[in-house]
Scaffold this motif. Structure first.
Motif, short mmCIF file in Angstrom:
data_model
loop_
_atom_site.label_atom_id
_atom_site.label_comp_id
_atom_site.label_asym_id
_atom_site.label_seq_id
_atom_site.Cartn_x
_atom_site.Cartn_y
_atom_site.Cartn_z
N SER A 34 0.80 -1.23 0.00
CA SER A 34 0.00 0.00 0.00
C SER A 34 0.84 1.28 0.00
CB SER A 34 -0.91 0.01 1.24
OG SER A 34 -0.15 -0.10 2.43
N LEU A 35 2.16 1.13 0.00
CA LEU A 35 3.04 2.28 0.17
C LEU A 35 2.87 3.32 -0.94
CD1 LEU A 35 5.22 2.92 2.34
CD2 LEU A 35 6.93 2.14 0.72
N LEU A 36 2.72 2.86 -2.18
CA LEU A 36 2.67 3.78 -3.31
C LEU A 36 1.26 4.23 -3.67
CD1 LEU A 36 5.27 2.23 -5.78
CD2 LEU A 36 5.59 4.13 -4.21
N ASN A 37 0.24 3.65 -3.01
CA ASN A 37 -1.14 3.98 -3.37
C ASN A 37 -1.45 5.46 -3.23
OD1 ASN A 37 -1.54 1.33 -3.97
ND2 ASN A 37 -2.77 0.86 -2.16
N VAL A 38 -0.85 6.09 -2.22
CA VAL A 38 -1.16 7.50 -1.97
C VAL A 38 -0.37 8.42 -2.89
CG1 VAL A 38 -1.74 7.12 0.46
CG2 VAL A 38 0.63 7.61 -0.18
N ALA A 39 0.54 7.85 -3.68
CA ALA A 39 1.41 8.69 -4.51
C ALA A 39 1.32 8.34 -5.99
CB ALA A 39 2.85 8.55 -4.03
N LEU A 40 0.26 7.65 -6.41
CA LEU A 40 0.18 7.20 -7.80
C LEU A 40 0.33 8.33 -8.82
CD1 LEU A 40 -2.57 4.42 -7.71
CD2 LEU A 40 -0.09 4.17 -7.76
N PRO A 41 -0.36 9.47 -8.65
CA PRO A 41 -0.18 10.55 -9.65
C PRO A 41 1.26 11.04 -9.75
CG PRO A 41 -2.15 10.94 -8.33
CD PRO A 41 -1.40 9.82 -7.66
N LYS A 42 1.93 11.18 -8.59
CA LYS A 42 3.32 11.65 -8.61
C LYS A 42 4.25 10.61 -9.21
CE LYS A 42 3.09 15.05 -4.89
NZ LYS A 42 3.72 15.55 -3.65
N VAL A 43 4.00 9.35 -8.92
CA VAL A 43 4.81 8.28 -9.51
C VAL A 43 4.66 8.29 -11.02
CG1 VAL A 43 5.21 5.80 -9.63
CG2 VAL A 43 4.65 6.86 -7.44
N LEU A 49 4.25 8.21 -17.05
CA LEU A 49 3.14 7.26 -17.19
C LEU A 49 1.83 8.03 -17.11
CD1 LEU A 49 2.60 4.18 -17.44
CD2 LEU A 49 2.35 4.14 -14.95
N GLY A 50 1.00 7.91 -18.13
CA GLY A 50 -0.24 8.66 -18.20
C GLY A 50 -1.29 8.18 -17.22
N LEU A 51 -2.41 8.90 -17.15
CA LEU A 51 -3.48 8.60 -16.20
C LEU A 51 -4.03 7.20 -16.41
CD1 LEU A 51 -5.33 9.69 -13.95
CD2 LEU A 51 -6.87 10.52 -15.74
N ALA A 93 15.06 -6.38 -2.62
CA ALA A 93 16.07 -5.31 -2.57
C ALA A 93 16.42 -4.84 -3.97
CB ALA A 93 17.31 -5.80 -1.83
N GLY A 94 16.66 -5.79 -4.89
CA GLY A 94 17.01 -5.42 -6.26
C GLY A 94 15.87 -4.70 -6.97
N ALA A 95 14.65 -5.20 -6.80
CA ALA A 95 13.49 -4.58 -7.44
C ALA A 95 13.26 -3.17 -6.91
CB ALA A 95 12.26 -5.44 -7.23
N SER A 96 13.47 -2.98 -5.62
CA SER A 96 13.26 -1.67 -5.02
C SER A 96 14.29 -0.65 -5.52
CB SER A 96 13.31 -1.77 -3.49
OG SER A 96 12.29 -2.62 -3.01
N LEU A 97 15.52 -1.10 -5.69
CA LEU A 97 16.53 -0.21 -6.27
C LEU A 97 16.16 0.16 -7.71
CD1 LEU A 97 19.86 -1.81 -4.99
CD2 LEU A 97 18.95 0.44 -4.38
N LEU A 98 15.71 -0.82 -8.48
CA LEU A 98 15.30 -0.55 -9.85
C LEU A 98 14.14 0.45 -9.89
CD1 LEU A 98 15.54 -1.24 -12.88
CD2 LEU A 98 13.88 -3.08 -12.48
N GLY A 99 13.17 0.28 -9.02
CA GLY A 99 12.04 1.19 -8.98
C GLY A 99 12.43 2.59 -8.54
N GLY A 100 13.33 2.66 -7.57
CA GLY A 100 13.76 3.97 -7.09
C GLY A 100 14.51 4.77 -8.13
N PHE A 101 15.23 4.07 -9.01
CA PHE A 101 16.00 4.75 -10.05
C PHE A 101 15.27 4.80 -11.40
CE2 PHE A 101 19.64 3.41 -7.27
CZ PHE A 101 20.10 4.69 -6.98
N ALA A 102 14.02 4.36 -11.43
CA ALA A 102 13.28 4.27 -12.69
C ALA A 102 13.15 5.65 -13.35
CB ALA A 102 11.89 3.69 -12.44
N THR A 103 13.36 5.67 -14.65
CA THR A 103 13.24 6.92 -15.42
C THR A 103 12.19 6.81 -16.52
OG1 THR A 103 15.03 6.17 -16.87
CG2 THR A 103 15.63 7.58 -15.00
N ASN A 104 11.58 5.64 -16.68
CA ASN A 104 10.55 5.46 -17.70
C ASN A 104 9.55 4.43 -17.22
OD1 ASN A 104 11.56 2.74 -18.55
ND2 ASN A 104 13.33 3.95 -19.21
N PRO A 105 8.38 4.34 -17.86
CA PRO A 105 7.36 3.39 -17.42
C PRO A 105 7.82 1.95 -17.42
CG PRO A 105 6.40 5.02 -18.90
CD PRO A 105 7.89 5.22 -18.93
#
Length: 476
Positions: A34-43, A49-51, A93-105
């Motif tokens: 649920s961590l990212l649910n409150v930040a979907l528009p900003k993510v 990534l469009g609406l 751990a690896g997936a979280s690093l990839l997500g944190g550094f993500a620059t595209n959808p």
């Protein structure tokens, strides 16, 4: 046997450390959901990534989390629970690093898929490590009670922590926060948790693994996308899986386990409680913002404060199950969950309804956690250690599928009405009816197969003492 007059033995020092480690990992995965649910528009805006693509941030996590759960739960039995648990933490751990550094959808969604896969690996492995570390009875009931509290608390804390991290730092912090905790767990686990697996190496049931994984992925995708064709494909694949398991010499999921009333009805209870509670929460979120016009932050607090009930309910649930018949506990708790939701079907458009809403949520969350603990205890009871990964995989799978289907079903029902308020009332009414009918079905489904009559029936038997192990034995 633990009775109403006996006190169960306490945890040893080593057991406390193991429990702290495994519960901590469970909290991490629950919060991650649920961590990212409150930040979907900003993510979405952060990676372009469009609406219309925002729902896939959640779906990319849910699909593998549900689809691979049963397979990895069984693989943990066969090839090592600690090993699968550690692999899951490495992948997180690896997936979280990839997500944190993500620059595209593409990078972001790949990270979410990998996070969901890590959940399907580590969560059932951790739960089976709990059920194999603590013998069936009072200690296991207490451990699973704490586990239920942690999981429920993690879902609530994830939304609150996510809001704080996004406000103070960035949505990327929602990914990076997992890394240090995963590393700590990886460092501590080998010295604390011993390996456990099947004594003999068993070949993998590849046809069974392919059909069950494909079927679950198709069904979850069908719910997310409302795709009937995919749903049919999912049903066909799961039917094929059942046939394969009945004929396989080394089945992924032995049919005799799937046919156990405790496994079947315990997981049905989990499906009902998670899906209906999730659907109710989603409806109330829309109600608070669309009808009562509360800001998202206030809405989060309205759910967060009653969510504290989960912290108290888990330990209490474990003790209740040590004293009373699991069949009675789960049906009474489900019925109380329905009664706590019922007042929400009559809420109006005045903010004074918070005087009813908040207490109803508090008590509802409390009994909801009791149901969670009950279905986990019942669904994993009476099985040998070599099948605990399968049983906990089923319990975790039930949770993931229910979390996925609850909101879409309730929203679809509400959408049949012309106004948001009347739609909410109808959907809540259906929610209550489903829970009550299910509670009755579970009561009859879990009844002992051999009913006694006459004077002997007046003497309380072992099941009346409340031991989940004896309940399972009476049903076999």
């Amino acid at each position: 046997m633990t009775t109403a007059t006996d006190s169960p033995p306490g945890f040893s020092g080593r057991q406390r450390l193991i429990l702290l480690l495994l519960l901590g990992s469970g909290f991490l995965f629950a919060a991650d959901y649920s961590l990212l649910n409150v930040a979907l528009p900003k993510v979405g805006s952060g990676v372009g990534l469009g609406l219309t693509g925002l729902p896939w941030i959640g779906a990319a996590y849910t699909l593998p989390a549900a689809g691979f759960m049963l397979m990895f739960g069984r693989l943990a039995d066969l090839y090592g629970r600690r090993r699968l648990f550690l692999y899951g933490m490495i992948l997180l751990a690896g997936a979280s690093l990839l997500g944190g550094f993500a620059t595209n959808p593409e990078m972001l969604l790949t990270a979410r898929v990998l996070q969901g896969t890590s959940t399907s690996m580590a969560l059932p492995a951790a739960l089976s490590l709990i059920t194999t570390t603590f013998a069936e009875g009072g200690l296991r009931d207490r451990a699973l009670g704490l586990n239920g509290a942690i999981l429920s608390g993690g879902f609530t804390a994830g939304a609150l922590v996510g809001g704080i991290l996004v406000s103070l730092l960035s949505w990327r912090a929602g990914f990076f926060v997992n890394v240090p905790f995963a590393i700590i767990i990886l460092l501590v686990t080998p010295s604390l948790v011993t390996e456990s697996k099947a004594p003999d190496r068993v070949r993998i049931d590849l046809p069974g693994a392919v059909t069950v994984t494909g079927g679950l992925l198709a069904l979850v995708y069908a719910v997310v996308q409302k795709n009937i064709i995919t749903a049919v494909v999912g049903v066909v694949l799961l039917a094929a899986f059942w046939v394969i398991e009945g004929r396989s010499s080394a089945p992924l999921a032995p049919v005799h386990v799937l046919r156990r009333p405790t496994v079947r009805w315990g997981n049905f209870a989990g499906l009902v409680t998670f899906s209906m509670e999730t659907g109710m929460i989603f409806l109330m979120t829309l109600y608070l913002q669309d009808v009562l016009k509360f800001a998202p932050v206030i809405t989060g607090l309205i759910f967060g404060v009653p969510g504290l009930a989960a912290v108290f309910a888990g330990p209490i649930a474990g003790r209740i199950l040590g004293r009373f018949d699991g069949r009675k506990v789960i049906t009474v708790a489900l019925s109380l969950q329905a009664l706590m939701i019922l007042p929400l079907a009559f809420l109006g458009s005045d903010r004074l309804v918070l005087a009813v809403l908040i207490p109803a949520l508090f008590l509802g969350f409390f009994v909801h956690v009791i149901v969670i603990v009950s279905y986990t205890v019942i669904g994993t009871s009476g099985l040998p250690n070599e099948e605990q990964g399968l049983a906990t995989g089923l319990a975790s799978l039930t949770q993931q599928v229910a979390l996925t289907v609850g909101a879409p079903v309730m929203v679809s029902i509400a959408a049949t009405q012309s106004s948001s308020l009347t739609g909410t009332h109808l959907a809540i009414g259906v929610n209550v009816a489903v829970i009550l009918v299910s509670a009755a079905a579970i009561w009859f489904g879990l009844r002992p197969r051999t009913e006694r009559t006459g004077p002997a029936a007046q003497t309380p038997g072992p099941a009346a003492k409340g031991n989940a192990e004896e309940l399972a034995a009476s049903l076999d």
